[in-house]
Design a protein around this motif. Structure first.
Motif, PDB file in Angstrom:
ATOM      1  N   THR A 192       0.785  -1.172  -0.004  1.00 47.94           N
ATOM      2  CA  THR A 192      -0.060   0.050   0.088  1.00 47.94           C
ATOM      3  C   THR A 192       0.952   1.337  -0.072  1.00 47.94           C
ATOM      4  O   THR A 192       1.981   1.467   0.478  1.00 47.94           O
ATOM      5  CB  THR A 192      -0.803  -0.134   1.102  1.00 47.94           C
ATOM      6  N   SER A 193       0.354   2.268  -0.592  1.00 46.86           N
ATOM      7  CA  SER A 193       0.880   3.630  -0.248  1.00 46.86           C
ATOM      8  C   SER A 193       2.402   3.589  -1.061  1.00 46.86           C
ATOM      9  O   SER A 193       3.248   3.948  -0.460  1.00 46.86           O
ATOM     10  CB  SER A 193       0.985   4.198   1.222  1.00 46.86           C
ATOM     11  N   ALA A 194       2.336   3.346  -2.510  1.00 46.47           N
ATOM     12  CA  ALA A 194       3.645   3.681  -3.262  1.00 46.47           C
ATOM     13  C   ALA A 194       4.117   4.902  -2.905  1.00 46.47           C
ATOM     14  O   ALA A 194       3.478   5.927  -3.199  1.00 46.47           O
ATOM     15  CB  ALA A 194       3.723   3.159  -4.632  1.00 46.47           C
ATOM     16  N   TYR A 195       5.434   5.418  -2.671  1.00 48.13           N
ATOM     17  CA  TYR A 195       5.978   6.498  -2.313  1.00 48.13           C
ATOM     18  C   TYR A 195       7.174   7.274  -3.245  1.00 48.13           C
ATOM     19  O   TYR A 195       6.646   8.077  -4.159  1.00 48.13           O
ATOM     20  CB  TYR A 195       6.336   6.507  -0.988  1.00 48.13           C
ATOM     21  N   SER A 213       3.907  -0.229   4.252  1.00 40.46           N
ATOM     22  CA  SER A 213       4.105  -1.710   4.201  1.00 40.46           C
ATOM     23  C   SER A 213       5.361  -2.150   4.745  1.00 40.46           C
ATOM     24  O   SER A 213       5.936  -3.534   4.653  1.00 40.46           O
ATOM     25  CB  SER A 213       3.656  -2.333   2.941  1.00 40.46           C
ATOM     26  N   ARG A 214       6.247  -1.161   5.042  1.00 40.66           N
ATOM     27  CA  ARG A 214       7.674  -1.481   5.059  1.00 40.66           C
ATOM     28  C   ARG A 214       8.620  -2.397   4.046  1.00 40.66           C
ATOM     29  O   ARG A 214       9.591  -3.105   4.039  1.00 40.66           O
ATOM     30  CB  ARG A 214       8.020  -2.489   6.227  1.00 40.66           C
ATOM     31  N   LYS A 215       7.913  -2.028   2.792  1.00 35.59           N
ATOM     32  CA  LYS A 215       8.394  -2.764   1.745  1.00 35.59           C
ATOM     33  C   LYS A 215       9.316  -2.157   0.529  1.00 35.59           C
ATOM     34  O   LYS A 215       8.854  -0.701   0.369  1.00 35.59           O
ATOM     35  CB  LYS A 215       7.430  -3.550   0.826  1.00 35.59           C
ATOM     36  N   GLY A 229      10.710  -8.493  -4.104  1.00 38.06           N
ATOM     37  CA  GLY A 229      10.298  -7.441  -3.205  1.00 38.06           C
ATOM     38  C   GLY A 229      11.265  -7.562  -1.971  1.00 38.06           C
ATOM     39  O   GLY A 229      11.672  -8.698  -1.940  1.00 38.06           O
ATOM     40  N   LEU A 230      10.906  -6.668  -0.994  1.00 38.61           N
ATOM     41  CA  LEU A 230      11.875  -6.822   0.154  1.00 38.61           C
ATOM     42  C   LEU A 230      10.998  -6.129   1.441  1.00 38.61           C
ATOM     43  O   LEU A 230      10.594  -5.024   1.159  1.00 38.61           O
ATOM     44  CB  LEU A 230      13.268  -5.973  -0.143  1.00 38.61           C
ATOM     45  N   LYS A 231      10.887  -6.752   2.361  1.00 42.10           N
ATOM     46  CA  LYS A 231      10.275  -6.295   3.568  1.00 42.10           C
ATOM     47  C   LYS A 231      11.380  -6.041   4.549  1.00 42.10           C
ATOM     48  O   LYS A 231      12.063  -6.890   5.015  1.00 42.10           O
ATOM     49  CB  LYS A 231       9.145  -7.328   4.013  1.00 42.10           C
ATOM     50  N   ALA A 236      10.634  -0.184  10.590  1.00 39.15           N
ATOM     51  CA  ALA A 236      11.038   0.589   9.556  1.00 39.15           C
ATOM     52  C   ALA A 236      10.108   1.250   8.703  1.00 39.15           C
ATOM     53  O   ALA A 236       8.770   0.901   8.562  1.00 39.15           O
ATOM     54  CB  ALA A 236      12.012  -0.434   8.530  1.00 39.15           C
ATOM     55  N   ARG A 237      10.539   2.450   8.145  1.00 38.65           N
ATOM     56  CA  ARG A 237       9.607   3.225   7.179  1.00 38.65           C
ATOM     57  C   ARG A 237      10.303   3.531   6.016  1.00 38.65           C
ATOM     58  O   ARG A 237      10.827   4.918   6.100  1.00 38.65           O
ATOM     59  CB  ARG A 237       8.781   4.202   8.083  1.00 38.65           C
ATOM     60  N   PRO A 238      10.634   2.858   5.074  1.00 40.04           N
ATOM     61  CA  PRO A 238      11.408   3.189   3.735  1.00 40.04           C
ATOM     62  C   PRO A 238      10.756   4.448   3.166  1.00 40.04           C
ATOM     63  O   PRO A 238       9.313   4.409   2.813  1.00 40.04           O
ATOM     64  CB  PRO A 238      11.433   2.021   3.023  1.00 40.04           C
ATOM     65  N   GLY A 239      11.484   5.423   2.688  1.00 40.22           N
ATOM     66  CA  GLY A 239      11.185   6.613   2.111  1.00 40.22           C
ATOM     67  C   GLY A 239      11.847   6.887   0.786  1.00 40.22           C
ATOM     68  O   GLY A 239      11.927   6.219  -0.050  1.00 40.22           O
TER      69      GLY A 239
END
Length: 386
Positions: A192-195, A213-215, A229-231, A236-239
Motif C-alpha cells: 500500500t501507499s507507493a511513495y 508496508s515496510r516494503k 520485493g523486500l520487507k 522501519a519506514r522506507p522513504g
C-alpha cells in the motif's frame, strides 16, 4: 483562472516550448538538438567547490558532473523554482543574486516541481488536488492542468518513453505518455501507499518504496510486472532512495529509524544500516556523487561519505525546524533547501554547510527545484538526473 504573473527578467528569453494537451501531436519534436559541444560551463552561482577527481568508469551519474548541461538546457536562466502551497504559486529565485525573480500563479496547492525527461519543461504537481500542470521555464508560461486520479510523485523512465506515477492508494504504478500524460496502463503492487522510486543502473527496472508496508518493490518496465520485493524489519519506514554511482546499491532513507538502509540492487536484499540522525527523509547527491546529503526532520543536514562510510553534520535550521530537500547548483557549490514553517529558502555551501543565501518567500515553500541541472535526462522524482 488567474493569469500568469511573472516579473520580467532580462536575458531570460528562450525558444524552448512545451506541449499543451490538444496542441498538435505529443510525439512531434519540439526543438532540434545539435549545435555546439553538448556541455556548457557552469554559471558562477555559488562558492567554488573543491576540485572533483576524475570519475571512474561505470558511474551511472557520469553525465551529471559540474556544468555538464545538456543541449536542451543550455541558455536557460539559472533559477530555483519553489512550489508554494499557501499561495498557489511557483516562486522563482535567481541563483546568481539570491533574489525573488518572480512568481507564476498556478492555483491549487502545488507541492513538487519535476523537470520533464527531455529537460524542456517543468511539471508542477498538486498531489492533493490531483493535478499536473506543465510550465515552460523561459519565458515563463503555463499549460493547461491535467487531472490525474490519486497521483503520486512523477518519474520518467531512463529511455524517455514513459512517465511513471507511483500512486498512494491503492498501491499501484501508473504508466503514462511522457508529454501528453495520456494513460498507458496500470500495475497493482503487493503493498500500500507507493511513495518514492529509483531506477536500476541499466534502466530496465524501477524500485519503489511503500512506507506503510515496510516494503521495497521492483518492477520490470518492459514487461510491466513485479519481479522482486523486500520487507524491512519491524519499525522501519522506507522513504526516498538513491542508487549508488556504481549501480550496485540502493540507499534508502528511513525517518523512523533515523538513517539509511543499504540494499543490494541486483538481489533486492538489505545489506546494512547507517545511522545519520532523527527523521532522515530527504536525499541529495553532491555534484561529485561521492557524498549523499541526508536531510532530517529535526532540521539537520548531514553528509554521508560513500567511500569512507562516515557521517558528518553540516547544518541545522534555526529552532530545529524541518527542512525539505532541493537540489545542488550546476557547479556543485550550493545545496538549496526550504524551511516551510518559516517561509524561507536557503542555499548552503556544500563544503562548509554555511548558508550564504536566505530568501524569504513567505507562505509554505515546498522542495526547491534547481533548474537547469547537469545531466542528459531527468528521471523526475526529487531531482534524479543521469
Amino acid at each position: 483562472m488567474v493569469a500568469v504573473a511573472l516579473l520580467a527578467v532580462s536575458g531570460c528569453e528562450s525558444p524552448v516550448p512545451f506541449y499543451r494537451p490538444g496542441e498538435g501531436s505529443p510525439h512531434a519534436p519540439r526543438i532540434a538538438l545539435g549545435g555546439p559541444a553538448p556541455y556548457a560551463p557552469p554559471h558562477p552561482t555559488s562558492p567554488a567547490p573543491a576540485p572533483v577527481p576524475q570519475r571512474p568508469r561505470g558511474n551511472v551519474y557520469a553525465a551529471a558532473g559540474p556544468g555538464m548541461l545538456a543541449p536542451t538546457a543550455r541558455g536557460l536562466p539559472p533559477r530555483v523554482y519553489v512550489p508554494n502551497a499557501a499561495t498557489g504559486t511557483v516562486d522563482v529565485i535567481d541563483q546568481q543574486t539570491g533574489r525573488l525573480a518572480g512568481r507564476i500563479r498556478v492555483g491549487g496547492t502545488p507541492d513538487l516541481i519535476v523537470p520533464s525527461g527531455d529537460l524542456r519543461r517543468l511539471w508542477v504537481t498538486d498531489l492533493d488536488g490531483g493535478v499536473f500542470r506543465p510550465v515552460a521555464p523561459s519565458p515563463a508560461r503555463r499549460g493547461e492542468p491535467l487531472r490525474i486520479s490519486r497521483p503520486g510523485v512523477l518519474y520518467f523512465s531512463p529511455d524517455g518513453r514513459t512517465a511513471i506515477v507511483p500512486a498512494a492508494r491503492p498501491g499501484r504504478v501508473d504508466f503514462r505518455h511522457p508529454r501528453s500524460m495520456e494513460p498507458l496502463g496500470t500495475l497493482r503492487l503487493p503493498c500500500t501507499s507507493a511513495y518514492r522510486a529509483g531506477f536500476s543502473a541499466d534502466g530496465s527496472s524501477l524500485v519503489t518504496t511503500c512506507p506503510a508496508s515496510r516494503k521495497l518493490v521492483r518492477v520490470d518496465l518492459a514487461r510491466r510486472a513485479v519481479t522482486a520485493g523486500l520487507k524491512l524489519p519491524r519499525g522501519a519506514r522506507p522513504g526516498d532512495l538513491r542508487l549508488s554511482p556504481d549501480g550496485r546499491t540502493f540507499l534508502v532513507a528511513d525517518p523512523a529509524k533515523g538513517g539509511l538502509w543499504t540494499v543490494d540492487a541486483a538481489r533486492l536484499r538489505a545489506t546494512g544500516f547507517v545511522r545519520t540522525g532523527p527523521g532522515a527523509h530527504g536525499l541529495v547527491f553532491d555534484r561529485s556523487h561521492r557524498r549523499l546529503f541526508v536531510i532530517g526532520r529535526d532540521g539537520t543536514v548531514s553528509a554521508y561519505d560513500l567511500a569512507g562510510g562516515t557521517v558528518s553534520r553540516l547544518f541545522r535550521s534555526p529552532g530545529g525546524r524541518p527542512l525539505l530537500a532541493g537540489g545542488v547548483s550546476p557547479d556543485g557549490g550550493a545545496l538549496w533547501l526550504s524551511d516551510p514553517l518559516n517561509g524561507t529558502v536557503y542555499a548552503l555551501s556544500t563544503q562548509t554547510g554555511r548558508p550564504f543565501r536566505k530568501v524569504r518567500v513567505g507562505g509554505h515553500p515546498g522542495s526547491p527545484c534547481v533548474h537547469p541541472q547537469p545531466g542528459r535526462v531527468s528521471l523526475g522524482g526529487t531531482g534524479l538526473y543521469r
